[in-house]
Design an enzyme around this catalytic site. Structure first.
Site, PDB file in Angstrom:
ATOM      1  N   ARG A 106       0.910  -0.937   0.781  1.00  0.00           N
ATOM      2  CA  ARG A 106       0.099   0.151   0.077  1.00  0.00           C
ATOM      3  C   ARG A 106       0.746   1.133   0.366  1.00  0.00           C
ATOM      4  NH1 ARG A 106      -1.583   1.130   4.558  1.00  0.00           N
ATOM      5  NH2 ARG A 106      -1.327  -0.446   5.595  1.00  0.00           N
ATOM      6  N   TYR A 119      -1.252  -3.604  -6.709  1.00  0.00           N
ATOM      7  CA  TYR A 119      -1.708  -4.392  -5.531  1.00  0.00           C
ATOM      8  C   TYR A 119      -2.684  -3.985  -4.036  1.00  0.00           C
ATOM      9  CZ  TYR A 119       1.720  -6.897  -2.281  1.00  0.00           C
ATOM     10  OH  TYR A 119       1.780  -8.501  -1.666  1.00  0.00           O
ATOM     11  N   LYS A 154      -9.339  -1.837   2.207  1.00  0.00           N
ATOM     12  CA  LYS A 154      -9.609  -0.947   2.878  1.00  0.00           C
ATOM     13  C   LYS A 154     -10.135   0.994   2.817  1.00  0.00           C
ATOM     14  CE  LYS A 154      -6.988  -3.701   5.406  1.00  0.00           C
ATOM     15  NZ  LYS A 154      -5.803  -3.737   5.906  1.00  0.00           N
ATOM     16  N   HIS A 171     -10.549  -2.056  11.558  1.00  0.00           N
ATOM     17  CA  HIS A 171      -9.562  -2.564  10.941  1.00  0.00           C
ATOM     18  C   HIS A 171      -9.125  -3.886  12.385  1.00  0.00           C
ATOM     19  CE1 HIS A 171      -4.835  -2.761   9.624  1.00  0.00           C
ATOM     20  NE2 HIS A 171      -5.468  -3.813   9.043  1.00  0.00           N
ATOM     21  N   SER A 224      -1.173  -2.949  10.834  1.00  0.00           N
ATOM     22  CA  SER A 224      -0.786  -4.397   9.648  1.00  0.00           C
ATOM     23  C   SER A 224       0.432  -5.265   9.697  1.00  0.00           C
ATOM     24  CB  SER A 224      -0.782  -3.329   8.295  1.00  0.00           C
ATOM     25  OG  SER A 224      -1.860  -2.768   7.796  1.00  0.00           O
ATOM     26  N   CYS A 232       1.091  -7.082  12.280  1.00  0.00           N
ATOM     27  CA  CYS A 232       0.855  -7.622  13.392  1.00  0.00           C
ATOM     28  C   CYS A 232       0.064  -8.292  14.347  1.00  0.00           C
ATOM     29  CB  CYS A 232       0.984  -5.926  14.172  1.00  0.00           C
ATOM     30  SG  CYS A 232       2.042  -4.302  13.781  1.00  0.00           S
ATOM     31  N   ASP A 241      -9.675  -9.278   9.588  1.00  0.00           N
ATOM     32  CA  ASP A 241      -8.666  -7.913   8.155  1.00  0.00           C
ATOM     33  C   ASP A 241      -9.604  -6.836   9.414  1.00  0.00           C
ATOM     34  OD1 ASP A 241      -6.484  -6.944   7.926  1.00  0.00           O
ATOM     35  OD2 ASP A 241      -7.555  -5.791   6.499  1.00  0.00           O
ATOM     36  N   ARG A 248       1.673 -12.341   0.052  1.00  0.00           N
ATOM     37  CA  ARG A 248       0.305 -12.804   0.206  1.00  0.00           C
ATOM     38  C   ARG A 248       0.121 -13.692  -0.094  1.00  0.00           C
ATOM     39  NH1 ARG A 248      -1.519  -8.398   4.678  1.00  0.00           N
ATOM     40  NH2 ARG A 248       0.229  -7.058   4.376  1.00  0.00           N
TER      41      ARG A 248
HETATM   42  P1  GTP Z   1      -1.776  -7.793   7.691  1.00  0.00           P
HETATM   43  O1  GTP Z   1      -3.192  -8.335   6.642  1.00  0.00           O
HETATM   44  O2  GTP Z   1      -1.242  -6.623   7.510  1.00  0.00           O
HETATM   45  O3  GTP Z   1      -2.973  -6.375   8.349  1.00  0.00           O
HETATM   46  O4  GTP Z   1      -1.499  -8.550   9.089  1.00  0.00           O
HETATM   47  P2  GTP Z   1      -2.094  -9.125  10.120  1.00  0.00           P
HETATM   48  O5  GTP Z   1      -1.890  -8.102  10.870  1.00  0.00           O
HETATM   49  O6  GTP Z   1      -3.172 -10.144   9.946  1.00  0.00           O
HETATM   50  O7  GTP Z   1      -0.412  -9.547  10.630  1.00  0.00           O
HETATM   51  P3  GTP Z   1      -0.169 -11.165  10.676  1.00  0.00           P
HETATM   52  O8  GTP Z   1      -1.273 -11.940  11.402  1.00  0.00           O
HETATM   53  O9  GTP Z   1       0.048 -11.959   9.614  1.00  0.00           O
HETATM   54  O10 GTP Z   1       0.861 -10.689  10.937  1.00  0.00           O
HETATM   55  C1  GTP Z   1       2.145 -10.199  10.459  1.00  0.00           C
HETATM   56  C2  GTP Z   1       3.985 -11.189  10.975  1.00  0.00           C
HETATM   57  O11 GTP Z   1       3.729 -11.553  12.430  1.00  0.00           O
HETATM   58  C3  GTP Z   1       3.971 -12.367  10.420  1.00  0.00           C
HETATM   59  O12 GTP Z   1       5.188 -12.474  10.055  1.00  0.00           O
HETATM   60  C4  GTP Z   1       3.759 -13.050  11.872  1.00  0.00           C
HETATM   61  O13 GTP Z   1       4.288 -14.994  11.730  1.00  0.00           O
HETATM   62  C5  GTP Z   1       4.124 -12.485  12.647  1.00  0.00           C
HETATM   63  N1  GTP Z   1       2.887 -12.797  14.382  1.00  0.00           N
HETATM   64  C6  GTP Z   1       1.585 -12.590  13.905  1.00  0.00           C
HETATM   65  N2  GTP Z   1       2.040 -13.313  15.651  1.00  0.00           N
HETATM   66  C7  GTP Z   1       3.272 -13.277  16.170  1.00  0.00           C
HETATM   67  C8  GTP Z   1       3.180 -13.680  17.607  1.00  0.00           C
HETATM   68  O14 GTP Z   1       2.084 -13.885  18.691  1.00  0.00           O
HETATM   69  N3  GTP Z   1       4.324 -13.742  17.713  1.00  0.00           N
HETATM   70  C9  GTP Z   1       5.428 -13.396  17.156  1.00  0.00           C
HETATM   71  N4  GTP Z   1       6.986 -13.476  17.141  1.00  0.00           N
HETATM   72  N5  GTP Z   1       5.374 -12.956  15.779  1.00  0.00           N
HETATM   73  C10 GTP Z   1       3.856 -12.888  15.588  1.00  0.00           C
HETATM   74  C1  SPV Z   2      -3.284  -4.212   5.772  1.00  0.00           C
HETATM   75  O1  SPV Z   2      -1.839  -3.583   5.139  1.00  0.00           O
HETATM   76  O2  SPV Z   2      -3.135  -3.629   6.642  1.00  0.00           O
HETATM   77  C2  SPV Z   2      -3.238  -5.028   4.770  1.00  0.00           C
HETATM   78  C3  SPV Z   2      -3.386  -5.679   3.217  1.00  0.00           C
HETATM   79  O3  SPV Z   2      -4.974  -6.174   5.257  1.00  0.00           O
HETATM   80  S1  SPV Z   2      -3.690  -4.594   2.328  1.00  0.00           S
HETATM   81  O4  SPV Z   2      -4.528  -5.431   1.785  1.00  0.00           O
HETATM   82  O5  SPV Z   2      -2.496  -4.546   1.017  1.00  0.00           O
HETATM   83  O6  SPV Z   2      -4.085  -3.595   2.566  1.00  0.00           O
HETATM   84 MN    MN Z   3      -4.893  -5.194   7.263  1.00  0.00          MN
END
Ligand code: GTP
Ligand code: SPV
Ligand code: MN
Length: 648
Positions: free
Chosen positions: A111, A260, A269, A289, A311, A313, A336, A431
Site C-alpha cells: 500500500r 497491489y 481498505k 481494522h 498491518s 502485527c 482483517d 501474500r
Molecule cells: P495485515 O494483513 O497486514 O493486516 O497483517 P496481520 O495483522 O494479519 O498480521 P499477521 O497475522 O499476518 O502477522 C504478521 C507477522 O507477524 C507474521 O510474520 C507473523 O508470523 C508475525 N506474528 C504474528 N503473531 C505473532 C506472535 O504472536 N508473536 C510473534 N513474535 N510474531 C507474530
Molecule cells: C494491511 O496492510 O493492513 C493489509 C494488506 O491487510 S492490504 O490489503 O494491502 O491493505
Molecule cells: Mn490489514
C-alpha cells in the site's frame, strides 16, 4: 439500440477499431453494447440503470476497447486465469490444486499511504488541523477540484486497448442487512480474480442491484507511465503517478497506478474501512481494522472477541490460532476487518465483510500457523512469494517445510540459495489470497446475517519495550483512550522504512475516512447506545528482552492471554490495578505446560521512565496532530494517566 458515441476527433479512430472488433466477436451482437463498445462477456440487461450510467460515464473517461460484465462463475474465472497465464501475470503452482503465483513489478509491492487521499469540501472534515509547522500524519486531504484534475490527468484514455471488467461485489453475506454493495471497474484481470476470492462477487449481486440497491463506486486502473513505456508487461502499473482517492460524499473511490493489495482490491481498505467508516459514522456503527474470533473455554462457554492490530502485527495469526492451553477452541470469523453495530438489545454484533484472507506469507508455517497452512494450498493466488523447483512456494519461515534438494527462485524470479543470498526469498509483504470458507476452523456463524456478539475488544501493536503482555482498560472511556494512544513498529505492509515506532490509533491511521477527532467522539458515543459494552484490553506479543529476543513465545501461547481475558469477563478476581490499567495478579496467567522459560517480571514490568516518556509522546502527538479536535474525555484520560504515572 446502442448508445451514440461522442464523436470527438480523439475517439473516432478508436471507434473504427471497436467496430472491427465487434465483427470479430461472433457472439456479440450490436445490441449488447455500451457506448458503442462490445460487451464481450455478460449481458447488458443484467445492469441496473444506475450501474449502467456509472459504467457509461467511465467508459467515456477510460475508453476501454471491450467491456466484460463479471458473473463470478467458474467458467469466467477459468478464462481469466488462462488470459493471465498468456500475459505472464501468473504461473501455475503444480504442486497444489488450482494455485497460482503472481510476480509484481518490484516497484508495486505494498500500500502507498503517502498517495492515499480523502476528498471533502473542507480539510477539517478529513483530518484534524495539525499544529503550525507540523505535517499532519492522520491521513491526506485533497480538495474536490484537485481530485477532479488528478482523475482527468491520469484516467483519461487509460484503458485504451484494454478490457474494462465490471465487478459487482458484496461486502458481507449478500443476504445480511449489515452488508453493502460495490461495483469495481478495473482493467486488471488479477484484480478480478482476487476480488472473486476476497468478496462475494457476481450474478447474485447484479440481481440485488436490479432490485435498486445502492452501491459504492470503485474505479481502478493499473495505468500506464506518462512516457508510455510499460516496464513489465506482465504487471503494468504506474508507480510514479499512483494515487488512491476517496470521495465519501458520493461513496466514490478512484484508484490509479497500482495493482497491489489494498491499492487495487478496492473492497478492502478503500471501501470497507475508509468509505465504510464514513458510512458507519452516519449510520451509527463501527467499521474497524479488526479480526473476529470465536473462543470456547474448557467449560464449553463460547464468546467472540474482536482485535485491532496494525498491518502485519498478528491479526491473521490470532484469528486462526491453535490454542496451546488444553480444552480451548478458537474459530475464525475474519482476519482483517469488522463491521460492528449494537442490536436492539444493546449487544454489539460484528460481521466480517470479506470472503477471503489476503494474508502475510512470511512467518506462516506449520509451527506458527498450522491452520493457515491447511487453508492456503488450494484455490489460492500467491503474490511475490518465492517458488520451488517442484512447483511449490517458499518464504522465510518455511525452511522446515521444503525438502533440501529443491531449487528456490526468489520473488523477483532469480535463483536464490539459502545462506548465500542476503535478500529475502519472498518479499516481506508477499501474500496469499485464499477463500475464507476453506479455513478448517471457520466459525459456523461466520456468515450469520445478524453478525456474532462481541464480548471484548483488544488493541495491540509491536512494542519492543515497556508495554506489558496484557492489561485491561479501566472503563469504556479509558479503553477509547488506549485505542487512541496505540503505537507500533512500522512493517512492510506500507512504504515506511525501518522499524520506527509510529503512532497508529486504533490500527486505523492509514484507514480513517474522516477526522480522527470526530472518530473518537463516535467511539465515545457508543456508551449511550448500550449498557452492555464489551470490555477493552491492550495486548503486546512483541516485547523484547535485553538480548533483543521476544520475551513471549506468541502464536498458540497467546491462548493463555485470551484465557485470562475470558476469566476477567467472568468477573474472576485475577487482576490488580496499576497506573496503566488492570494487569494480571501474579500467578493468575495460566502457564501450565509452557515449554519456554518466560521472564514474567520483565514481561509485565512497568518502568516509570518508560511510561513518563510514553505519556509525553502521547501528549505531544495529541497536541500536534489532533489539537482542538481532541475530545475533552480523551484529554482527561491522558491527564489521569499522567497523574498515576507520576505517582509511580
Ligand atoms: P495485515 O494483513 O497486514 O493486516 O497483517 P496481520 O495483522 O494479519 O498480521 P499477521 O497475522 O499476518 O502477522 C504478521 C507477522 O507477524 C507474521 O510474520 C507473523 O508470523 C508475525 N506474528 C504474528 N503473531 C505473532 C506472535 O504472536 N508473536 C510473534 N513474535 N510474531 C507474530
Ligand atoms: C494491511 O496492510 O493492513 C493489509 C494488506 O491487510 S492490504 O490489503 O494491502 O491493505
Ligand atoms: Mn490489514
Amino acid at each position: 439500440m446502442p448508445d451514440i458515441v461522442n464523436k470527438t476527433e480523439n475517439t473516432y479512430s478508436n471507434e473504427i477499431g471497436r467496430f472491427a472488433k465487434n465483427l470479430s466477436h461472433p457472439n456479440v451482437g450490436l445490441f449488447n453494447q455500451l457506448r458503442g463498445i462490445s460487451v464481450v462477456h455478460g449481458n447488458l440487461k443484467d445492469l441496473s440503470p444506475k450501474v449502467r450510467s456509472y459504467v457509461e460515464a467511465n467508459i467515456d473517461l477510460c475508453t476501454p476497447e471491450r467491456v466484460h460484465i463479471c458473473d463470478g462463475s467458474d467458467n469466467e474465472n477459468g478464462q481469466l486465469l488462462k488470459l493471465m497465464q498468456q500475459q505472464g501475470t501468473i504461473t501455475p503452482l503444480l504442486k497444489y490444486e488450482n494455485c497460482w503465483l503472481a510476480r509484481t513489478n518490484p516497484a508495486d509491492t505494498a500500500r502507498v499511504e503517502s498517495k492515499t487521499f480523502i476528498c471533502t469540501e473542507n480539510k477539517s472534515e478529513t483530518i484534524p488541523t495539525p499544529k503550525d509547522g507540523v505535517k499532519g500524519a492522520l491521513g491526506n486531504w485533497i480538495a474536490p477540484r484537485d481530485m477532479d484534475s488528478a482523475i482527468k490527468e491520469r484516467l483519461m484514455g487509460c484503458m485504451t486497448g484494454r478490457t474494462m471488467y465490471i465487478v459487482p461485489f458484496s461486502m458481507g453475506p449478500v443476504a445480511s442487512p449489515l452488508s453493502k454493495i460495490g461495483i469495481e471497474l478495473t482493467d486488471s484481470p488479477y484484480v478480478v480474480a482476487s476480488m472473486r476470492i476476497m468478496t462475494r462477487m457476481g450474478k447474485e449481486v447484479l440481481e440485488k442491484l436490479l432490485q435498486g440497491a445502492e452501491f459504492v463506486k470503485c474505479l481502478h486502473s493499473v495505468g500506464t507511465p506518462a512516457n508510455g513505456f510499460v516496464e513489465m508487461p506482465s504487471w503494468p502499473c504506474d508507480p510514479e503517478r499512483t494515487i488512491i482517492l476517496h470521495r465519501p460524499k458520493d461513496n466514490e473511490i478512484v484508484s490509479y497506478g497500482s495493482g497491489y493489495g489494498g491499492n487495487s482490491l478496492l473492497g478492502k481498505k478503500c471501501f470497507a474501512l475508509r468509505i465504510g467508516s464514513t458510512i458507519a459514522k452516519r449510520e451509527g456503527w463501527l467499521a474497524e481494522h479488526m479480526l473476529i474470533l470465536g473462543i470456547t473455554n474448557p467449560q464449553g462457554k463460547k464468546r467472540y472477541i474482536a482485535a485491532a492490530f496494525p498491518s502485519a502485527c498478528g491479526k491473521t495469526n490470532l484469528a486462526m490460532m491453535t490454542p496451546s492451553l488444553p480444552g480451548y477452541k478458537v474459530e475464525c470469523v475474519g482476519d482483517d476487518i469488522a463491521w460492528m453495530r449494537f442490536d436492539s438489545n444493546g449487544q454489539l454484533r460484528a460481521i466480517n465483510p470479506e470472503n477471503g484472507f489476503f494474508g502475510v506469507a512470511p512467518g506462516t508455517s506449520n509451527s506458527s500457523n498450522p491452520i493457515a497452512m491447511k487453508t492456503i494450498f488450494k484455490n489460492t493466488v500467491f503474490t511475490n512469494v518465492a517458488s520451488t523447483s517442484d512447483g511449490g512456494v517458499f518464504w522465510e519461515g518455511m525452511e522446515d517445510e521444503v525438502s533440501g534438494d529443491v531449487r528456490i527462485t526468489d520473488w523477483r524470479g532469480n535463483q536464490w540459495v539459502k545462506g548465500k543470498n542476503s535478500s529475502p526469498a519472498a518479499h516481506p509483504n508477499s501474500r496469499f489470497c485464499t477463500p475464507a470458507g476453506q479455513c478448517p476452523i471457520i466459525d459456523p456463524a461466520w456468515e450469520d446475517p445478524e453478525g456474532v456478539p462481541i464480548s471484548a475488544i483488544l488493541f495491540g501493536g509491536r512494542r519492543p519495550a515497556g508495554v506489558p503482555l496484557v492489561y485491561e482498560a479501566r472503563n469504556w472511556k479509558h479503553g477509547v483512550f488506549v485505542g487512541a494512544a496505540m503505537r507500533s513498529e512500522a512493517t512492510a505492509a506500507a512504504e515506511h522504512k525501518g522499524k520506527v515506532v509510529m503512532h497508529d490509533p486504533f490500527a486505523m491511521r492509514p484507514f480513517f475516512g474522516y477526522n480522527f477527532g470526530d472518530y473518537l467522539r463516535h467511539w465515545l458515543s457508543m456508551e449511550e447506545r448500550s449498557s452492555n459494552l464489551p470490555r477493552i484490553y491492550h495486548v503486546n506479543w512483541f516485547r523484547k528482552g535485553s538480548d533483543g529476543k521476544f520475551l513471549w513465545p506468541g502464536y498458540g501461547e497467546n491462548s493463555r492471554v485470551l484465557d485470562w481475558i475470558l476469566r476477567r469477563l467472568d468477573n474472576e478476581d485475577c487482576a490488580q490495578e496499576t497506573p496503566v490499567g488492570y494487569l494480571p495478579k501474579s500467578n493468575s496467567l495460566n502457564l501450565d505446560g509452557l515449554k519456554e522459560k518466560v521472564d514474567l517480571n520483565e514481561l509485565f514490568s512497568l518502568p516509570k521512565d518508560f511510561w513518563s516518556e510514553e505519556v509525553s509522546a502521547i501528549e505531544k502527538y495529541f497536541s500536534e496532530q489532533v489539537g482542538k479536535d481532541l475530545p475533552n474525555e480523551i484529554s482527561d484520560e491522558l491527564a489521569g494517566l499522567r497523574k498515576r504515572v507520576n505517582a509511580m
